[in-house]
Design an enzyme around this catalytic site. Structure first.
Site, PDB file in Angstrom:
ATOM      1  N   PRO A   1       0.892  -1.237   0.175  1.00 55.60           N
ATOM      2  CA  PRO A   1       0.025  -0.002  -0.115  1.00 55.60           C
ATOM      3  C   PRO A   1       0.797   1.348  -0.027  1.00 55.60           C
ATOM      4  CG  PRO A   1       0.044  -0.983   2.267  1.00 55.60           C
ATOM      5  CD  PRO A   1       0.543  -1.907   1.294  1.00 55.60           C
TER       6      PRO A   1
ATOM      7  N   HIS B   1      -5.773  -1.563   7.872  1.00 58.86           N
ATOM      8  CA  HIS B   1      -4.507  -0.914   8.440  1.00 58.86           C
ATOM      9  C   HIS B   1      -4.404  -0.816   9.884  1.00 58.86           C
ATOM     10  CE1 HIS B   1      -0.963   1.008   8.085  1.00 58.86           C
ATOM     11  NE2 HIS B   1      -1.344   1.981   7.199  1.00 58.86           N
TER      12      HIS B   1
ATOM     13  N   TYR C   1      -0.866   4.662  12.665  1.00 61.78           N
ATOM     14  CA  TYR C   1      -2.398   5.077  12.568  1.00 61.78           C
ATOM     15  C   TYR C   1      -3.462   4.683  13.658  1.00 61.78           C
ATOM     16  CZ  TYR C   1      -0.307   6.754   8.318  1.00 61.78           C
ATOM     17  OH  TYR C   1       0.639   7.462   7.596  1.00 61.78           O
TER      18      TYR C   1
ATOM     19  N   ALA D   1      -1.307  -1.214  11.161  1.00 62.42           N
ATOM     20  CA  ALA D   1       0.214  -0.755  11.575  1.00 62.42           C
ATOM     21  C   ALA D   1       0.518   0.839  11.366  1.00 62.42           C
ATOM     22  CB  ALA D   1       1.081  -1.520  10.120  1.00 62.42           C
TER      23      ALA D   1
END
Ligand SMILES: Cc1cc2nc3c(=O)[nH]c(=O)nc-3n(C[C@H](O)[C@H](O)[C@H](O)COP(=O)(O)O)c2cc1C
Length: 365
Positions: free
Chosen positions: A27, A181, A186, A183
């Site tokens: 990503p 997400h 965030y 990781a």
């Protein structure tokens, strides 16, 4: 050079979909959507190059989920309403015109918000100002603002935001799967991290409790999308705290990967700066090896400096099933085809990501 039959060129199933090989695009946020957060024709062309270039799987940049606190950057694409989901449809159709699959990475910025058009301020597990400074190549400058601690209602909204976004991603936008997400600093990682999560309600405490929000999001997303592939991205380092290591060391890895396996995710995507190196000083296991050890048999996607074949092969030996490439894919959208053809790969030109990280015309030429 890759010869036919090399393990990295063999098909692999994640959840209910088959990938033609083990190459994925990691990503990468490119802040190239419209100000309204709609994916564009330029983005469709940008993403299609990876499918054309032989990647079996494309994982999108982090897409914001709701019309509240999730957006983190100006011109970040969203999937927070029907129009945004329809805009992504053009991207997935283009990727699907090749034998490739595409997962939507769903992201809530939490305290690392540096541009949100829906709401003032930012939300986080606790009112702790993030370390570091905002990223200039995503239009940021100076310190991050002090976030507000999320209420129970804010947390329920965030969970629902992920679930609704996931449903739109699969039903409307045509994605083959969802990467949550968890990781890189965030929101979900802010909950997992002790120094940003100082709560003493059910969402704070030890590693297992701090993982609670991520597990609730997995559950809600799974319910929303039925059989579509659902996985989670996990890291130690953060965009605003690169060197961070889980203070609990391998014990944290055991809890995190074990709980995600129990939650029946379809994959775990682990990322480290240099994923072939041991996860902890003094130990010898990489994060890939720890994910394999504690989450077996869940498929593992490995990322972080794995563009040299010997590093990718090491990751596969240690239990990775898919190798995700970031910067090497940006520099070489045809990376898999190049390797099969015996051509070398190019280094990334710094001008591609600067001064703003938006998609450049030169990339699409
Ligand atoms: C321009 C850029 C944007 C990124 N955006 C994201 C993102 O949106 N979500 C994410 O999980 N990681 C993001 N990353 C991290 C990459 O997915 C990857 O972890 C990192 O580049 C290391 O892999 P590599 O050594 O193959 O480049 C980004 C990296 C780059 C270079």
């Amino acid at each position: 050079m890759l010869t036919p039959g090399h393990p990295i060129l063999t098909p692999f199933d994640i959840g209910n979909i088959q990938l033609k090989n083990r190459f994925a695009v990691a990503p990468m946020t490119r802040v190239s959507a419209t100000e309204d957060g709609n994916a564009t024709e330029q983005m469709a062309r940008y993403y299609e190059r990876f499918a054309k270039g032989g990647f079996g799987l494309v994982i999108t940049e982090g897409i914001y989920t709701d019309r509240k606190f999730s957006q983190g950057y100006p011109c970040q694409p969203g999937i927070a309403d029907h129009a945004q989901a329809m805009a992504w449809r053009a991207v997935t159709d283009r990727i699907h015109s090749h034998p490739s699959r595409v997962f939507a990475q769903l992201m809530h910025a939490g305290a690392l918000n540096q541009g949100n058009r829906f709401i003032g301020g930012s939300a986080a597990p606790s009112a702790v100002r993030p370390k570091g400074t905002q990223m200039p190549f995503y239009y940021g400058s100076g310190q991050y603002p002090m976030p507000q601690a999320m209420t129970d209602e804010d947390i329920a909204d965030a969970i629902d935001g992920f679930a609704q976004a996931a449903k739109r991603a699969v039903d409307v936008a045509g994605f083959d799967g969802i990467e949550i997400h968890g990781a890189n600093g965030y929101l979900l990682d802010q909950f997992l991290t002790g120094y940003t999560n100082q709560r003493n309600d059910r969402w704070g405490g030890d590693v297992r409790q701090r993982l609670g929000l991520m597990l609730e999001v997995v559950k809600a997303v799974r319910t929303a999308v039925g059989n579509a592939a659902v996985g989670v991205r996990i890291s130690q380092g953060k965009v605003n705290d690169y060197q961070h290591k889980w203070p609990e060391g391998e014990a944290a890895a055991e809890v995190i990967f074990g709980a995600l396996a129990d939650a029946e995710v379809d994959f775990i995507h682990v990322t480290e700066f240099e994923a072939w190196k041991p996860a902890y000083d003094g130990g010898d296991a990489t994060l890939v090896a720890l994910a394999r050890r504690y989450a077996d048999p869940v498929p593992v996607i490995a990322n972080g400096g794995l563009h040299h074949l010997h590093h990718a092969e090491q990751a596969i030996r240690e239990g990775a099933n898919i190798i995700a490439l970031g910067k090497a894919a940006l520099a070489n959208p045809d990376f898999p085809v190049r390797l099969v053809d015996g051509r070398g790969f190019r280094e990334l030109e710094p001008s591609i990501l600067g001064p703003i990280a938006n998609i450049k015309a030169s990339e699409l030429a």
